[in-house]
Scaffold this motif. Sequence first.
Motif, PDB file in Angstrom:
ATOM      1  N   LYS A  40       0.846  -1.198   0.000  1.00  0.00           N
ATOM      2  CA  LYS A  40       0.000   0.000   0.000  1.00  0.00           C
ATOM      3  C   LYS A  40       0.884   1.252   0.000  1.00  0.00           C
ATOM      4  O   LYS A  40       1.292   1.743   1.048  1.00  0.00           O
ATOM      5  CB  LYS A  40      -0.942  -0.007   1.207  1.00  0.00           C
ATOM      6  N   LEU A  43      -0.944   6.189  -0.661  1.00  0.00           N
ATOM      7  CA  LEU A  43      -2.336   6.335  -0.235  1.00  0.00           C
ATOM      8  C   LEU A  43      -2.638   7.790   0.117  1.00  0.00           C
ATOM      9  O   LEU A  43      -1.824   8.480   0.738  1.00  0.00           O
ATOM     10  CB  LEU A  43      -2.614   5.450   0.985  1.00  0.00           C
ATOM     11  N   TYR A 110      -8.737   2.560   1.519  1.00  0.00           N
ATOM     12  CA  TYR A 110      -7.311   2.305   1.701  1.00  0.00           C
ATOM     13  C   TYR A 110      -6.812   1.194   0.778  1.00  0.00           C
ATOM     14  O   TYR A 110      -5.718   0.656   0.965  1.00  0.00           O
ATOM     15  CB  TYR A 110      -7.027   1.907   3.155  1.00  0.00           C
ATOM     16  N   THR A 112      -5.237  -1.062  -2.093  1.00  0.00           N
ATOM     17  CA  THR A 112      -4.055  -0.983  -2.952  1.00  0.00           C
ATOM     18  C   THR A 112      -4.494  -0.638  -4.374  1.00  0.00           C
ATOM     19  O   THR A 112      -5.396  -1.269  -4.916  1.00  0.00           O
ATOM     20  CB  THR A 112      -3.314  -2.342  -2.966  1.00  0.00           C
TER      21      THR A 112
END
Length: 225
Positions: A40, A43, A110, A112
């Motif tokens: 991730k 973000l 949130y 990916t």
Amino acid sequence: MNKRKILYSLLACLSILFILYAILENYIIDPGAEGFLSHKTGLKREIHLPAWLSVMRIHVAFACIAMAAGLVNFSNRIFQKSRKFHRINGYLYMVSVLLVVITSGYMAPYATGGKMTSMAFNALNLIWLFITVTALVQIKKKRVIRHRNWMIRSYAFCFTNLLIHLITSFFDQGFGFEYASSYTAGVYGSIVLLLIVPNILIKTMGPLRDIEVNNAIKTSTFKDL
């Protein structure tokens, strides 16, 4: 062994293995989801890790419950022995799906891959909820065959995570694409497969025998369903 028994046996093996994998991976091997979170990047929203992990664990737990409850309710033997258990277990499945959808909605921003992936997850959640509610409406109207078919479509969504990771690995490891792009492709690709594959299975199994449907209707009442 007929076609349906073979399909159910394969489904049972796959479901049980996936449940065991999900429990081991998320609660024992990597309880902090470090491997998953490492992908991730970039973000726009900062992850509040303690809250996110708590929601993720609830998400995984109810996803496993939904998978197990759905599998049990596809068993003709259990259905014939106790319609009451089938009904209660069916509601357990639906509540579990609802909680999976709610927790997924929390985690979607949130996701990916950013906004494109988040939108896909939100669409996927709405489709799954709509299909599951449709299955409930069908059995309330005593439409046994339609109920079964919509439940097959709904249960397929229990394998969303598996499909996403298979497709992601196909593009990421197979062709060397960037992980985030591969993951986004995995989410969109899984939606397409989850809408197509169940209908193929329904056609493969063929219609329920008339005697099965008649017996189900005769031995049930509206309050039982």
